[in-house]
Motif scaffolding. Structure first.
Motif, short mmCIF file in Angstrom:
data_model
loop_
_atom_site.label_atom_id
_atom_site.label_comp_id
_atom_site.label_asym_id
_atom_site.label_seq_id
_atom_site.Cartn_x
_atom_site.Cartn_y
_atom_site.Cartn_z
N ALA A 213 0.83 -1.20 0.00
CA ALA A 213 0.00 0.00 0.00
C ALA A 213 0.87 1.25 0.00
N ALA A 214 1.95 1.23 0.77
CA ALA A 214 2.86 2.37 0.81
C ALA A 214 3.53 2.59 -0.54
N GLN A 215 3.91 1.48 -1.21
CA GLN A 215 4.51 1.60 -2.54
C GLN A 215 3.53 2.24 -3.52
N GLN A 216 2.28 1.83 -3.45
CA GLN A 216 1.28 2.39 -4.36
C GLN A 216 1.07 3.87 -4.10
N GLU A 217 1.05 4.27 -2.85
CA GLU A 217 0.88 5.68 -2.53
C GLU A 217 2.05 6.50 -3.05
N ARG A 218 3.25 5.96 -2.88
CA ARG A 218 4.45 6.67 -3.36
C ARG A 218 4.44 6.77 -4.89
N LEU A 219 4.05 5.68 -5.56
CA LEU A 219 4.00 5.68 -7.01
C LEU A 219 2.93 6.65 -7.53
N ALA A 220 1.79 6.71 -6.85
CA ALA A 220 0.73 7.64 -7.24
C ALA A 220 1.20 9.08 -7.11
N ALA A 221 1.94 9.36 -6.05
CA ALA A 221 2.46 10.71 -5.86
C ALA A 221 3.48 11.06 -6.93
N PHE A 222 4.34 10.07 -7.28
CA PHE A 222 5.32 10.28 -8.35
C PHE A 222 4.62 10.57 -9.67
N ALA A 224 1.68 11.82 -10.20
CA ALA A 224 0.98 13.10 -10.19
C ALA A 224 1.92 14.27 -10.49
N LYS A 225 3.22 14.09 -10.26
CA LYS A 225 4.17 15.17 -10.46
C LYS A 225 4.74 15.22 -11.88
N GLN A 226 4.42 14.19 -12.70
CA GLN A 226 5.04 14.10 -14.01
C GLN A 226 4.35 14.99 -15.04
N ASN A 227 5.15 15.58 -15.91
CA ASN A 227 4.64 16.40 -16.99
C ASN A 227 4.83 15.75 -18.36
N LEU A 228 5.77 14.80 -18.44
CA LEU A 228 6.01 14.13 -19.71
C LEU A 228 5.02 12.97 -19.86
N PRO A 229 4.25 12.95 -20.94
CA PRO A 229 3.20 11.93 -21.10
C PRO A 229 3.71 10.51 -21.02
N LYS A 230 4.90 10.24 -21.59
CA LYS A 230 5.40 8.86 -21.60
C LYS A 230 5.69 8.38 -20.20
N ILE A 231 6.33 9.23 -19.37
CA ILE A 231 6.63 8.84 -18.00
C ILE A 231 5.35 8.69 -17.20
N GLU A 232 4.43 9.62 -17.38
CA GLU A 232 3.16 9.56 -16.65
C GLU A 232 2.38 8.29 -17.02
N ARG A 233 2.37 7.97 -18.31
CA ARG A 233 1.66 6.77 -18.76
C ARG A 233 2.31 5.51 -18.20
N ALA A 235 4.15 5.20 -15.50
CA ALA A 235 3.90 5.13 -14.06
C ALA A 235 2.49 4.66 -13.78
N GLY A 236 1.54 5.12 -14.59
CA GLY A 236 0.16 4.69 -14.41
C GLY A 236 -0.02 3.21 -14.68
N GLU A 237 0.67 2.70 -15.72
CA GLU A 237 0.56 1.28 -16.03
C GLU A 237 1.19 0.43 -14.93
N LEU A 238 2.31 0.90 -14.37
CA LEU A 238 2.93 0.17 -13.27
C LEU A 238 2.01 0.16 -12.05
N TYR A 239 1.37 1.29 -11.79
CA TYR A 239 0.44 1.36 -10.66
C TYR A 239 -0.68 0.35 -10.82
N LEU A 240 -1.25 0.32 -12.02
CA LEU A 240 -2.37 -0.60 -12.26
C LEU A 240 -1.91 -2.04 -12.28
N ALA A 241 -0.72 -2.31 -12.81
CA ALA A 241 -0.22 -3.68 -12.83
C ALA A 241 -0.03 -4.21 -11.43
N ARG A 242 0.46 -3.37 -10.54
CA ARG A 242 0.64 -3.81 -9.15
C ARG A 242 -0.70 -4.00 -8.45
N GLY A 243 -1.66 -3.19 -8.80
CA GLY A 243 -2.90 -3.22 -8.05
C GLY A 243 -3.99 -4.11 -8.63
N ASN A 244 -3.77 -4.65 -9.84
CA ASN A 244 -4.84 -5.40 -10.50
C ASN A 244 -4.48 -6.84 -10.84
#
Length: 445
Positions: A213-222, A224-233, A235-244
């Protein structure tokens, strides 16, 4: 089947997962049609399969008379007998299928395309072309295109076990090419995840849950700070892969993977991936899958190696269909079989160990338990000349052979325009983004 049992089976096939970008709660199951793309990697020889020729320049193994052909209905085939020395393991012949047996079983459910001009002798370009309809690598595999239109949010919408896995960035791809790494990623709390009998963990399950849970919170915060679409995308896929990952537990896989003799290792891998694909289809999580069998680049020992690999391939196709039938999916399944290009013209030497080199003229086969999905089975479209192994054009309306200047020589773009029409995605946003400009031929009705 519990999560650990699923991961045990999935890891055996080399499953690695990239999940789509949005949450998947309460997704309705995808109910078909389902698509299986089978790649005969290396360049197969249609003369030894579905485009037979009289014995001579192109054929040294079987008898064939165009006037009195070896055929099932209108589907002609090369009546090759499997030599006794084809395999060394006494258990291996049960995993080979003769042409005669295959066509007797499936000819009425087949659409065969002969005289297909792949317009290339290059392996990489040929693989891209046969599965996307275009030479360049930016276009999506046909199954990925359909998956992006029909079930873009499903966790396993497009599975690739080899071949061309390009998606045009329409959807992520679930790859089946890593043997042990997924266990380590999917069960990071297990000390020895590669040992299915070991359940020892680094920490108590409750402690691990808090860490996760702590890893997911940290990844979500990371993210949210991204401006480059590729990095944001990413990070989002990693978040979902861990959680789903638990969503994959709904895939009811068999308790054991199919096991074959060592010399059938390539076919065993294809069969194991078939088991996983059928389970994903049954769970309503997948739309299409790539399967691959290599060994068709027979520049030497053609009459042994090509025959062996074709016999494996036909067994593998039969296994796909039998597994689909067992799961009640065969009437809602479309199988496409193709290769980089063909082989010829003729042999590259006179001795028995000679081979055949690259030749741009090839074939493709389409198969379904419900031939109506293909516009009817038991059909052969196109052909090649007996003396030169060159493609013969067809009439664009009747699809009959037309050797005049008005005849249209079939190409991969023709196939894919017709496939998109058959699948009902020709007017989709994805199809328009990756347009194919060529004649629309009624290959599938």
């Amino acid at each position: 089947m519990n999560r650990r049992s699923f991961l045990k089976i999935a890891a055996g096939t080399g499953l690695a997962v990239a999940l789509p970008r949005h949450a998947r709660a309460a997704l309705p199951p995808y109910k078909g049609p389902f698509y299986v793309m089978i790649s005969a990697r290396g360049g197969w020889d249609p003369v030894y399969l579905c485009d037979p020729k009289p014995k001579g320049t192109f054929n040294r193994l079987y008898d064939y008379d165009p006037v009195d052909p070896t055929a099932v209905g209108d589907v002609h085939y090369a009546d090759i007998q499997l030599p006794a020395n084809l395999v060394t393991d006494p258990m291996s012949p049960q995993y080979l299928m003769k042409n005669a047996d295959f066509f007797a079983k499936y000819a009425s459910k087949l659409v065969v395309i002969n005289g297909l001009n792949m317009e290339t002798n290059n392996h990489d370009r040929g693989v891209v072309t046969i599965w996307s309809g275009r030479h360049d690598g930016g276009y999506p595999n046909f199954a990925a295109l359909v998956a992006a239109e029909r079930a873009p949010e499903h966790p396993l919408a497009f599975i690739s076990g080899g071949g061309y896995s390009g998606t045009g960035s329409l959807i992520p791809v679930t790859r089946l090419n890593s043997v042990g790494s997924f266990r380590k990623l999917a069960e990071p709390n297990r000390i020895n995840p590669t040992d299915p009998n070991s359940t020892a963990t680094y920490m108590h399950a409750d402690t691990f849950a808090r860490v996760a849970a702590a890893q997911q919170e940290r990844l979500a915060a990371f993210k949210a700070k991204q401006n480059l679409p590729k990095i944001e995308r990413s990070a989002g896929e990693l978040y979902l892969a861990r959680g789903n990952l638990d969503a994959l537990a709904s895939v009811a896989l068999p308790d054991a993977l199919i096991d074959m003799p060592n010399e059938m290792g390539d076919l065993e891998r294809m069969a194991q991936q078939t088991q996983l694909a059928m389970a994903a289809f049954t769970a309503g999580l997948a739309v299409g899958v790539n399967l691959e069998l290599g060994g068709f680049d027979t520049h030497a020992n053609h009459d042994t190696a090509q025959v062996r690999q074709l016999a494996k391939l036909l067994w593998g196709i039969d296994y796909v269909m039998s597994q689909a039938a067992a799961a009640g999916l065969d009437s809602n399944l479309i199988v496409m079989v193709g290769s980089d290009f063909g082989r010829g013209k003729g042999y590259n030497g006179m001795d028995a160990a000679s081979g055949k080199d690259h030749w741009p003229v090839s074939s493709a086969m389409f198969l379904s338990g419900n031939p109506g999905l293909l516009g009817g089975g038991g059909r052969v479209i196109g052909g090649t000349t007996e003396l030169e192994q060159l493609p013969i054009g067809i009439d664009p309306d009747t699809l009959e052979l037309d050797e005049s200047d008005d005849g249209i020589v079939l190409t991969a773009p023709h196939l894919h325009v017709a496939l998109r029409e058959m699948a009902g995605v020709s007017e989709s946003a994805a199809a328009k983004k990756f347009g194919i400009v060529t004649e629309m031929l009624p290959l599938f009705g």
